[in-house]
Design a protein around this motif. Structure first.
Motif, mmCIF file in Angstrom:
data_model
loop_
_atom_site.group_PDB
_atom_site.id
_atom_site.type_symbol
_atom_site.label_atom_id
_atom_site.label_comp_id
_atom_site.label_asym_id
_atom_site.label_seq_id
_atom_site.Cartn_x
_atom_site.Cartn_y
_atom_site.Cartn_z
ATOM 1 N N ILE A 12 -5.800 -10.536 82.623
ATOM 2 C CA ILE A 12 -4.498 -9.971 82.942
ATOM 3 C C ILE A 12 -3.638 -11.111 83.461
ATOM 4 C CG2 ILE A 12 -3.225 -8.279 84.297
ATOM 5 C CD1 ILE A 12 -5.192 -7.063 82.252
ATOM 6 N N MET A 13 -2.456 -11.266 82.913
ATOM 7 C CA MET A 13 -1.615 -12.413 83.247
ATOM 8 C C MET A 13 -0.459 -12.002 84.157
ATOM 9 S SD MET A 13 -3.249 -14.698 81.444
ATOM 10 C CE MET A 13 -2.147 -16.105 81.640
ATOM 11 N N ASN A 14 -0.121 -12.892 85.097
ATOM 12 C CA ASN A 14 1.030 -12.678 85.971
ATOM 13 C C ASN A 14 2.215 -13.543 85.554
ATOM 14 O OD1 ASN A 14 2.299 -11.421 88.185
ATOM 15 N ND2 ASN A 14 1.865 -13.167 89.510
ATOM 16 N N ASP A 15 2.022 -14.323 84.486
ATOM 17 C CA ASP A 15 3.037 -15.267 84.040
ATOM 18 C C ASP A 15 3.049 -15.266 82.507
ATOM 19 O OD1 ASP A 15 4.278 -17.736 83.157
ATOM 20 O OD2 ASP A 15 4.078 -18.500 85.206
ATOM 21 N N ALA A 16 4.119 -14.737 81.922
ATOM 22 C CA ALA A 16 4.188 -14.624 80.465
ATOM 23 C C ALA A 16 4.229 -15.980 79.779
ATOM 24 C CB ALA A 16 5.410 -13.797 80.071
ATOM 25 N N LYS A 17 4.924 -16.939 80.387
ATOM 26 C CA LYS A 17 5.001 -18.268 79.785
ATOM 27 C C LYS A 17 3.634 -18.946 79.796
ATOM 28 C CE LYS A 17 8.797 -20.601 80.050
ATOM 29 N NZ LYS A 17 9.956 -21.419 80.525
ATOM 30 N N ARG A 18 2.881 -18.746 80.881
ATOM 31 C CA ARG A 18 1.523 -19.287 80.951
ATOM 32 C C ARG A 18 0.660 -18.668 79.845
ATOM 33 N NH1 ARG A 18 -2.436 -22.656 80.887
ATOM 34 N NH2 ARG A 18 -4.352 -21.961 81.872
ATOM 35 N N GLY A 44 4.639 2.118 81.842
ATOM 36 C CA GLY A 44 4.716 1.919 83.285
ATOM 37 C C GLY A 44 3.486 2.468 83.975
ATOM 38 N N TYR A 45 3.590 2.641 85.317
ATOM 39 C CA TYR A 45 2.445 3.107 86.089
ATOM 40 C C TYR A 45 2.901 4.090 87.145
ATOM 41 C CZ TYR A 45 -1.435 3.046 89.430
ATOM 42 O OH TYR A 45 -2.442 3.424 90.281
ATOM 43 N N ALA A 61 2.268 -7.341 81.562
ATOM 44 C CA ALA A 61 3.086 -6.132 81.627
ATOM 45 C C ALA A 61 4.441 -6.454 82.233
ATOM 46 C CB ALA A 61 2.381 -5.054 82.446
ATOM 47 N N VAL A 62 5.506 -6.061 81.535
ATOM 48 C CA VAL A 62 6.867 -6.254 82.041
ATOM 49 C C VAL A 62 7.115 -5.397 83.274
ATOM 50 C CG1 VAL A 62 9.310 -5.861 81.496
ATOM 51 C CG2 VAL A 62 7.810 -6.960 79.813
ATOM 52 N N ASP A 63 6.623 -4.161 83.250
ATOM 53 C CA ASP A 63 6.801 -3.249 84.383
ATOM 54 C C ASP A 63 6.040 -3.787 85.601
ATOM 55 O OD1 ASP A 63 7.553 -0.209 85.158
ATOM 56 O OD2 ASP A 63 5.567 -0.706 85.955
ATOM 57 N N SER A 64 6.731 -3.990 86.718
ATOM 58 C CA SER A 64 6.125 -4.641 87.886
ATOM 59 C C SER A 64 4.993 -3.812 88.488
ATOM 60 C CB SER A 64 7.193 -4.935 88.943
ATOM 61 O OG SER A 64 7.844 -3.736 89.347
ATOM 62 N N LYS A 65 5.154 -2.480 88.513
ATOM 63 C CA LYS A 65 4.093 -1.636 89.078
ATOM 64 C C LYS A 65 2.837 -1.673 88.222
ATOM 65 C CE LYS A 65 7.032 1.661 91.562
ATOM 66 N NZ LYS A 65 7.442 3.093 91.692
ATOM 67 N N LEU A 66 3.032 -1.624 86.917
ATOM 68 C CA LEU A 66 1.877 -1.687 86.014
ATOM 69 C C LEU A 66 1.207 -3.057 86.113
ATOM 70 C CD1 LEU A 66 0.080 -0.507 83.820
ATOM 71 C CD2 LEU A 66 1.792 -1.171 82.116
ATOM 72 N N ARG A 67 2.007 -4.105 86.159
ATOM 73 C CA ARG A 67 1.439 -5.456 86.265
ATOM 74 C C ARG A 67 0.645 -5.608 87.549
ATOM 75 N NH1 ARG A 67 5.793 -7.899 85.565
ATOM 76 N NH2 ARG A 67 6.302 -8.738 87.612
ATOM 77 N N LYS A 68 1.193 -5.110 88.654
ATOM 78 C CA LYS A 68 0.499 -5.193 89.941
ATOM 79 C C LYS A 68 -0.825 -4.448 89.911
ATOM 80 C CE LYS A 68 1.094 -4.010 94.859
ATOM 81 N NZ LYS A 68 2.004 -3.381 95.849
ATOM 82 N N ILE A 102 -1.221 5.512 83.550
ATOM 83 C CA ILE A 102 -0.128 4.905 82.798
ATOM 84 C C ILE A 102 0.919 5.966 82.484
ATOM 85 C CG2 ILE A 102 0.476 3.825 80.577
ATOM 86 C CD1 ILE A 102 -2.307 2.545 80.631
ATOM 87 N N VAL A 103 2.171 5.568 82.558
ATOM 88 C CA VAL A 103 3.286 6.441 82.193
ATOM 89 C C VAL A 103 3.897 5.911 80.909
ATOM 90 C CG1 VAL A 103 5.555 7.299 82.856
ATOM 91 C CG2 VAL A 103 3.772 7.027 84.588
ATOM 92 N N VAL A 104 4.075 6.795 79.929
ATOM 93 C CA VAL A 104 4.721 6.413 78.670
ATOM 94 C C VAL A 104 6.155 6.910 78.700
ATOM 95 C CG1 VAL A 104 4.688 6.602 76.162
ATOM 96 C CG2 VAL A 104 2.528 6.528 77.438
ATOM 97 N N ARG A 105 7.101 5.982 78.602
ATOM 98 C CA ARG A 105 8.531 6.335 78.633
ATOM 99 C C ARG A 105 9.084 6.195 77.207
ATOM 100 N NH1 ARG A 105 8.434 1.965 82.750
ATOM 101 N NH2 ARG A 105 7.946 2.871 84.791
#
Length: 399
Positions: free
Chosen positions: A236-242, A329-330, A387-394, A337-340
């Motif tokens: 799981i990545m916290n940095d998309a560029k990485r 999202g989350y 994950a772009v969504d901060s809650k899901l990423r966390k 998981i929440v699907v929007r």
């Protein structure tokens, strides 16, 4: 044989040896076709299997054997008129390339379903065997944009083909206009002269079952504890560029490594570039190049692009970096998981969804989660998720 670091995109002729399971189902399909030709009956053979079970490899081996027998005057298949159809331009490129490398196959025997149907309607030609790969992409309603004016592509093909062999995975249905339920499939196929087999063995993901289970649960809106560390590189990545830098490194060392994203970022077929923006990364979507003979992930220039579910469906990668966009999202209270669906940029996927006779929002969610499943099941050696969504990423990083 396929080299160890090659997936389907790196295939050369001859194709890799089939497993015992694949060989058994291939022989069953051949014997089924033989019996229907001898009995002068119609028949349908369905081969089910989830992503990575070797369906397209089986199709290639099966069709090669049929076409070889077609040239043998002593064979029941002698002189038969046979086709492979696939409703996926990148997969069609792959099959035509394989045909160019095989002494038994001709490119003209590989086609898109709509082109085949429209041509066959004009000629009223009867064909013997039609193999339909990615049959879950067949249209189940009119689609003028794709020049299909009947009600159902499978029904149209069945009018003109004696034997149809379907390769099917209901977890890879991506659009309402090709939405298949088991009930609909059974209604079209009927009960007579139908045989169904399923591929079970997983060939793509070189990981323990805990990785496969994690992906399956995630695509059912559940977030499990991350799998134990193993040879398969799952992060799981916290940095998309990485994540992108990792993918570029793997592309240099083993090849077939690309970034992919859920269809949550604007894209139009108007010749302009559109960009996927995730955290500190901005990279353009894959450019449409229908005239290219090579599939998207095979081309060196596409390391600078992000692929979509439509670009990569049906293909293997060695390493995949997946960007989960805003539609995923989350919910902290429900721990799921929440699907929007309102944030999903591929709103065209929902055209005709009101006619499915089911819960509309649930059907939209299912299509989005199917697309997610396709993306998460591409990688053989390693999978990275941002994950772009901060809650899901966390939440993912905490697990």
């Amino acid at each position: 044989m396929v080299r160890e670091n090659e997936g389907k995109l790196g295939i050369t002729w001859p194709v890799r040896e089939l497993s015992c399971e694949q060989e058994e189902i291939k022989n069953e399909a051949l014997n089924f076709a033989k019996s229907k030709i001898e009995e002068r009956q119609k028949g349908i053979f369905v081969i089910g299997g989830q992503a990575g079970t070797g369906k397209s490899v089986l199709v290639t081996a099966l069709f090669n054997e049929i076409q070889a027998a077609c040239k043998d005057k002593s064979s029941i298949f002698s002189g038969t008129n046979n086709y492979v159809l696939v409703n996926h331009p990148e997969m069609l490129k792959f099959y035509k390339r394989v045909a160019g490398e095989s002494p038994m196959l001709l490119k003209k025997n590989f086609d898109r379903p709509t082109s085949f149907i429209n041509r066959i309607h004009k000629s009223v030609e009867q064909v013997d065997i039609v193999i339909i790969d990615e049959a879950h992409l067949l249209l189940t309603k009119k689609d003028a944009y794709n020049h299909f004016y009947q009600e159902n592509q499978l029904q149209e093909i069945l009018k003109y083909a004696r034997i149809v062999i379907l390769i099917f995975d209901n977890k890879q249905v991506l659009k309402a206009k090709s939405y298949w339920s088991k009930q609909k499939l059974v209604a079209i196929l009927g009960g007579d002269n139908v045989k169904i087999r399923h591929l079970q063995e997983q060939f793509r993901i070189e990981a323990n079952t805990d990785v496969q289970n994690w992906i399956s649960d995630f695509c059912s809106e559940k977030i499990d504890q991350l799998p134990a560390k193993q040879k398969f590189d799952f992060r799981i990545m916290n940095d998309a560029k990485r994540m992108y830098e990792l993918i570029k490194t793997h592309e240099k060392t083993v090849g077939l490594s690309r970034l992919l994203a859920t269809y949550d970022f604007p894209y139009r077929l108007d010749g302009n570039d559109y960009f996927v923006k995730a955290g500190n990364l901005s990279l353009r979507w894959d450019r449409s190049k229908p005239q290219e003979s090579l599939a998207w992930a095979e081309r060196a220039d596409t390391i600078d692009e992000v692929g979509s579910v439509y670009t990569i469906q049906g293909f293997d990668l060695n390493y995949a970096g997946i960007i989960l966009g805003p539609s995923l999202g989350y919910d902290e209270q429900l721990d799921k998981i929440v699907v929007r669906s309102e944030l999903y940029e591929d709103q065209a996927a929902f055209n005709g969804i009101k006619h499915l006779g089911t819960n509309i929002e649930a059907a939209k969610e299912r299509l989005i989660l199917n697309a997610l499943n396709v993306l998460l099941t591409r990688a053989r050696k390693g999978l990275y998720i941002y994950a772009v969504d901060s809650k899901l990423r966390k939440k993912l990083l905490q697990n």
